[in-house]
Design an enzyme around this catalytic site. Structure first.
Site, PDB file in Angstrom:
ATOM      1  N   ASP A  62      -3.170   4.822   3.844  1.00  0.00           N
ATOM      2  CA  ASP A  62      -2.305   5.975   3.877  1.00  0.00           C
ATOM      3  C   ASP A  62      -2.415   6.724   4.987  1.00  0.00           C
ATOM      4  O   ASP A  62      -3.569   6.798   5.746  1.00  0.00           O
ATOM      5  CB  ASP A  62      -2.785   7.089   2.844  1.00  0.00           C
ATOM      6  CG  ASP A  62      -1.500   7.738   2.225  1.00  0.00           C
ATOM      7  OD1 ASP A  62      -0.761   7.570   1.402  1.00  0.00           O
ATOM      8  OD2 ASP A  62      -1.200   8.825   3.156  1.00  0.00           O
ATOM      9  N   ARG A  71       2.383  15.492  -8.542  1.00  0.00           N
ATOM     10  CA  ARG A  71       2.570  14.221  -8.955  1.00  0.00           C
ATOM     11  C   ARG A  71       1.531  13.167  -8.189  1.00  0.00           C
ATOM     12  O   ARG A  71       1.413  12.033  -8.551  1.00  0.00           O
ATOM     13  CB  ARG A  71       3.830  13.728  -8.243  1.00  0.00           C
ATOM     14  CG  ARG A  71       4.065  13.620  -6.789  1.00  0.00           C
ATOM     15  CD  ARG A  71       5.470  13.292  -6.289  1.00  0.00           C
ATOM     16  NE  ARG A  71       5.435  13.025  -4.925  1.00  0.00           N
ATOM     17  CZ  ARG A  71       5.794  14.258  -4.076  1.00  0.00           C
ATOM     18  NH1 ARG A  71       5.748  15.358  -4.421  1.00  0.00           N
ATOM     19  NH2 ARG A  71       5.904  13.954  -2.644  1.00  0.00           N
ATOM     20  N   GLU A  88      11.116   1.140   5.514  1.00  0.00           N
ATOM     21  CA  GLU A  88      10.553   0.359   6.534  1.00  0.00           C
ATOM     22  C   GLU A  88       9.257  -0.524   6.144  1.00  0.00           C
ATOM     23  O   GLU A  88       9.000  -1.409   6.353  1.00  0.00           O
ATOM     24  CB  GLU A  88      10.378   1.319   7.856  1.00  0.00           C
ATOM     25  CG  GLU A  88       9.808   0.475   9.037  1.00  0.00           C
ATOM     26  CD  GLU A  88      11.093  -0.222   9.526  1.00  0.00           C
ATOM     27  OE1 GLU A  88      12.012   0.025   9.516  1.00  0.00           O
ATOM     28  OE2 GLU A  88      10.573  -1.254  10.430  1.00  0.00           O
ATOM     29  N   THR A  89       8.443   0.363   5.559  1.00  0.00           N
ATOM     30  CA  THR A  89       7.081  -0.256   5.065  1.00  0.00           C
ATOM     31  C   THR A  89       7.453  -1.119   3.953  1.00  0.00           C
ATOM     32  O   THR A  89       6.652  -2.152   3.976  1.00  0.00           O
ATOM     33  CB  THR A  89       6.294   0.903   4.470  1.00  0.00           C
ATOM     34  OG1 THR A  89       6.116   2.076   5.633  1.00  0.00           O
ATOM     35  CG2 THR A  89       4.975   0.415   3.964  1.00  0.00           C
ATOM     36  N   CYS A 104      16.000 -11.043  -0.675  1.00  0.00           N
ATOM     37  CA  CYS A 104      17.164 -11.979  -1.489  1.00  0.00           C
ATOM     38  C   CYS A 104      18.016 -10.835  -2.345  1.00  0.00           C
ATOM     39  O   CYS A 104      18.969 -11.205  -2.739  1.00  0.00           O
ATOM     40  CB  CYS A 104      16.311 -12.826  -2.631  1.00  0.00           C
ATOM     41  SG  CYS A 104      15.388 -14.176  -1.723  1.00  0.00           S
ATOM     42  N   CYS A 114      12.644  12.052  -1.113  1.00  0.00           N
ATOM     43  CA  CYS A 114      11.725  12.965  -1.992  1.00  0.00           C
ATOM     44  C   CYS A 114      11.661  14.211  -1.111  1.00  0.00           C
ATOM     45  O   CYS A 114      11.605  15.312  -1.826  1.00  0.00           O
ATOM     46  CB  CYS A 114      10.042  12.485  -2.088  1.00  0.00           C
ATOM     47  SG  CYS A 114       9.373  11.881  -0.870  1.00  0.00           S
ATOM     48  N   CYS A 132      18.094 -16.664   2.483  1.00  0.00           N
ATOM     49  CA  CYS A 132      17.507 -15.419   2.470  1.00  0.00           C
ATOM     50  C   CYS A 132      16.698 -15.584   4.152  1.00  0.00           C
ATOM     51  O   CYS A 132      15.901 -16.741   4.327  1.00  0.00           O
ATOM     52  CB  CYS A 132      16.451 -15.264   1.721  1.00  0.00           C
ATOM     53  SG  CYS A 132      15.319 -13.878   1.957  1.00  0.00           S
ATOM     54  N   CYS A 192      12.602 -15.441   2.962  1.00  0.00           N
ATOM     55  CA  CYS A 192      11.739 -16.443   2.182  1.00  0.00           C
ATOM     56  C   CYS A 192      12.502 -17.806   2.369  1.00  0.00           C
ATOM     57  O   CYS A 192      11.771 -18.654   1.950  1.00  0.00           O
ATOM     58  CB  CYS A 192      11.515 -16.078   0.776  1.00  0.00           C
ATOM     59  SG  CYS A 192      13.146 -15.870  -0.230  1.00  0.00           S
TER      60      CYS A 192
END
Ligand SMILES: [Zn+2]
Length: 319
Positions: free
Chosen positions: A28, A39, A106-107, A147, A161, A220, A223
């Site tokens: 993190d 949360r 992005e992550t 995909c 958020c 794709c 993959c």
């Protein structure tokens, strides 16, 4: 490996630690904030008050829950530049599963590239407002994220958020689903993993299941063509931090900072403290709070314009 120990990563890590999963790596980039507490179930008011990095506060809590497992906190941003390196550095080899606790697309696309490239199951999830979704991608047989969604949504096109918040029960449900699928895979029951995309809206009481069998795209880019473009992209200069009025500024050159030197330099401009892996404080002449991490990143609070965040970084930390 859990990437993002926030609304999804906290309940998921908690369940896996209590189940006795032997090794957890928690990645993190941020510190605990009081607005996270409804949360992000591993943290306390004291963690927020002392601005503890989430990975470190989560690891400490989980070690208290289960001292018999190995927990490896990593305070870093999983970005294109060092995602492969973070995986390679794992001392017991590559992780068995990648769990998505990210707050940005992005992550997620980086995680998808890692999953396909290294053949590691990827537990994709997202929760926003009162809705959440999750699925499991198990390469090489299953479809991958691209995909289904070939490109990330354009910035600003999706709620965040920051704009709509997160209704905490929905992230706990999605995280429990991730933990359930993770346990199946870790126990060798991959064949029992869900082959569908589950979607919940807790406010409306709606649930939807989309069958993903047959949704593998033969063209794709990820993959099928094995073009891992999200691992090869240049890192973004700045990134908005979801859930607070803050921007992360990435260093132009990645190198470990001498935080004692940074503390001495910043103390001229305001009240700053050294908090382990970061230096944090508020400027006296401008309404900004700076958290400067040992990897060169800085999170600047009180700013929403990336260009302004970059100029504050250059002014106070240097380029
Ligand atoms: Zn694919």
């Amino acid at each position: 490996m859990i990437v993002g120990v926030g609304a999804l990563g906290c309940p998921c890590a908690d369940l896996l630690a209590r189940a006795g999963v032997g090794r957890l790596t928690l990645i993190d980039r941020d510190v605990v904030d009081v607005t996270n507490l409804h949360r992000q179930t591993l943290y306390t008011d004291a963690d927020a008050g002392s601005n503890r990095p989430k990975a470190i506060a989560a690891a400490e809590r989980l070690r208290a829950v289960n001292p018999d497992i190995e927990i490896h906190p990593v305070v870093a941003d999983l970005n294109a530049n060092d995602a492969d390196e973070i995986l390679e550095r794992e001392k017991h080899g590559k992780p068995d599963i990648l769990i998505d606790g990210a707050d940005n697309f992005e992550t997620r696309y980086i995680l998808n590239d890692l999953s396909v490239k290294h053949t590691i199951p990827y537990l994709y999830a997202g929760a926003i407002g009162t809705r959440g979704m999750a699925t499991v991608f198990i390469p090489p047989e299953s479809p991958c994220l691209r995909c289904l969604f070939p490109e990330p949504p354009t910035p600003g096109s999706q709620p965040t958020c920051e704009s709509v918040g997160v209704f905490s029960p929905v992230s706990s449900i999605i995280a429990s689903y991730q933990a359930s699928e993770a346990l199946k895979v870790l126990m060798g029951h991959e064949s029992r993993a869900m082959r569908s995309l589950l979607e919940f809206d807790l406010w409306e009481g709606q649930r939807r299941r989309i069958d993903l069998s047959g949704s593998r795209d033969p063209s794709c880019p990820c993959c099928a063509r094995r073009d891992f473009e999200f691992l090869e992209r240049d890192e973004e200069d700045t990134v908005s931090i979801c859930g607070k009025d803050a921007i992360q500024v990435n260093p132009r050159v990645r190198e470990r900072l001498d935080l004692h030197q940074i503390l001495a330099a910043l103390s001229v401009h305001g009240e700053f403290s050294h908090l382990g892996v970061l230096v944090k404080g508020t400027l006296k002449d401008e309404p900004y709070t700076l958290s400067v991490f040992h990897d060169g990143r800085a999170i600047i609070e009180g700013v929403s314009e990336p260009a302004l965040a970059r100029s504050i970084y250059d002014r106070y930390i240097g380029s």
